[in-house]
Design a protein around this motif. Structure first.
Motif, short mmCIF file in Angstrom:
data_model
loop_
_atom_site.label_atom_id
_atom_site.label_comp_id
_atom_site.label_asym_id
_atom_site.label_seq_id
_atom_site.Cartn_x
_atom_site.Cartn_y
_atom_site.Cartn_z
N LYS A 270 0.81 -1.22 0.00
CA LYS A 270 0.00 0.00 0.00
C LYS A 270 0.85 1.27 0.00
CE LYS A 270 -2.52 1.07 3.67
NZ LYS A 270 -3.60 1.06 4.68
N GLU A 271 1.92 1.28 0.79
CA GLU A 271 2.78 2.46 0.84
C GLU A 271 3.45 2.73 -0.50
OE1 GLU A 271 2.80 0.21 3.31
OE2 GLU A 271 2.18 1.39 5.03
N GLN A 272 3.87 1.68 -1.18
CA GLN A 272 4.50 1.84 -2.49
C GLN A 272 3.50 2.42 -3.50
OE1 GLN A 272 5.71 -2.29 -2.67
NE2 GLN A 272 7.86 -1.70 -2.83
N MET A 273 2.27 1.92 -3.48
CA MET A 273 1.26 2.42 -4.41
C MET A 273 0.89 3.86 -4.11
SD MET A 273 -1.17 -0.91 -5.21
CE MET A 273 -2.25 -0.54 -3.88
N LYS A 274 0.67 4.17 -2.83
CA LYS A 274 0.31 5.54 -2.46
C LYS A 274 1.46 6.50 -2.77
CE LYS A 274 -1.63 6.28 1.52
NZ LYS A 274 -1.93 6.20 2.97
N GLY A 275 2.67 6.06 -2.51
CA GLY A 275 3.83 6.89 -2.79
C GLY A 275 3.99 7.18 -4.27
N SER A 276 3.80 6.16 -5.07
CA SER A 276 3.90 6.35 -6.53
C SER A 276 2.84 7.31 -7.04
CB SER A 276 3.76 5.00 -7.25
OG SER A 276 4.86 4.18 -6.98
N ALA A 277 1.62 7.16 -6.53
CA ALA A 277 0.53 8.05 -6.95
C ALA A 277 0.80 9.48 -6.51
CB ALA A 277 -0.80 7.56 -6.36
N LYS A 278 1.29 9.65 -5.29
CA LYS A 278 1.58 11.00 -4.78
C LYS A 278 2.72 11.63 -5.56
CE LYS A 278 1.19 11.43 -0.29
NZ LYS A 278 1.51 11.44 1.16
N GLU A 279 3.70 10.82 -5.90
CA GLU A 279 4.84 11.32 -6.69
C GLU A 279 4.37 11.80 -8.06
OE1 GLU A 279 9.18 9.77 -8.33
OE2 GLU A 279 7.98 8.44 -7.10
N ALA A 280 3.53 11.01 -8.71
CA ALA A 280 3.02 11.38 -10.03
C ALA A 280 2.16 12.64 -9.95
CB ALA A 280 2.21 10.23 -10.63
N ALA A 281 1.30 12.72 -8.94
CA ALA A 281 0.45 13.90 -8.78
C ALA A 281 1.29 15.14 -8.54
CB ALA A 281 -0.53 13.69 -7.62
N GLY A 282 2.36 14.98 -7.79
CA GLY A 282 3.26 16.10 -7.54
C GLY A 282 3.93 16.60 -8.80
N LYS A 283 4.34 15.66 -9.66
CA LYS A 283 4.96 16.05 -10.92
C LYS A 283 3.98 16.82 -11.80
CE LYS A 283 8.40 12.36 -11.22
NZ LYS A 283 8.88 11.20 -11.96
N VAL A 284 2.73 16.36 -11.81
CA VAL A 284 1.71 17.04 -12.62
C VAL A 284 1.46 18.44 -12.06
CG1 VAL A 284 -0.75 17.03 -13.24
CG2 VAL A 284 0.60 14.92 -13.41
N GLN A 285 1.33 18.54 -10.73
CA GLN A 285 1.08 19.84 -10.12
C GLN A 285 2.26 20.79 -10.37
OE1 GLN A 285 0.39 19.73 -5.89
NE2 GLN A 285 -0.40 21.81 -5.84
N GLN A 286 3.46 20.26 -10.26
CA GLN A 286 4.65 21.08 -10.50
C GLN A 286 4.67 21.59 -11.94
OE1 GLN A 286 8.24 18.96 -9.61
NE2 GLN A 286 9.55 20.72 -9.90
N LYS A 287 4.41 20.72 -12.89
CA LYS A 287 4.40 21.10 -14.30
C LYS A 287 3.30 22.11 -14.59
CE LYS A 287 6.82 19.80 -17.36
NZ LYS A 287 8.05 20.47 -17.83
N ALA A 288 2.13 21.92 -13.96
CA ALA A 288 1.03 22.88 -14.14
C ALA A 288 1.43 24.25 -13.60
CB ALA A 288 -0.23 22.38 -13.44
N GLY A 289 2.13 24.25 -12.48
CA GLY A 289 2.62 25.50 -11.92
C GLY A 289 3.61 26.18 -12.84
N GLU A 290 4.48 25.39 -13.45
CA GLU A 290 5.44 25.95 -14.41
C GLU A 290 4.72 26.57 -15.60
OE1 GLU A 290 8.23 22.92 -15.61
OE2 GLU A 290 8.89 22.56 -13.55
N MET A 291 3.73 25.85 -16.12
CA MET A 291 3.02 26.30 -17.32
C MET A 291 2.18 27.55 -17.06
SD MET A 291 1.99 22.58 -18.85
CE MET A 291 1.15 23.20 -20.28
N THR A 292 1.67 27.68 -15.85
CA THR A 292 0.82 28.83 -15.53
C THR A 292 1.59 29.96 -14.85
OG1 THR A 292 0.17 27.89 -13.39
CG2 THR A 292 -1.24 27.39 -15.29
#
Length: 64
Positions: free
Chosen positions: A3-25
């Motif tokens: 469970k920790e591996q799955m949650k961590g992977s999802a959180k990592e991916a969401a963070g990358k998306v949020q970071q990229k969205a912040g860069e773009m905006t």
């Protein structure tokens, strides 16, 4: 994968998306929050990796 591996992977991916969205905006706040979420996800994933390693190691010891 635990469970920790799955949650961590999802959180990592969401963070990358949020970071990229912040860069773009042009939102430094979203970039920083995304980076923090990504790093938090990496740590959670590593904790899950460690648990998995311990579980695997103990199951191998019990077989011998």
């Amino acid at each position: 994968m635990n469970k920790e591996q799955m949650k961590g992977s999802a959180k990592e991916a969401a963070g990358k998306v949020q970071q990229k969205a912040g860069e773009m905006t042009g939102s430094t706040e979203h970039e920083l929050k995304g980076k923090a979420r990504e790093e938090s996800g990496k740590m959670e994933k590593k904790a899950g990796d460690a648990k998995e390693h311990i579980k695997d190691d103990s199951s191998h010891r019990n077989k011998h």
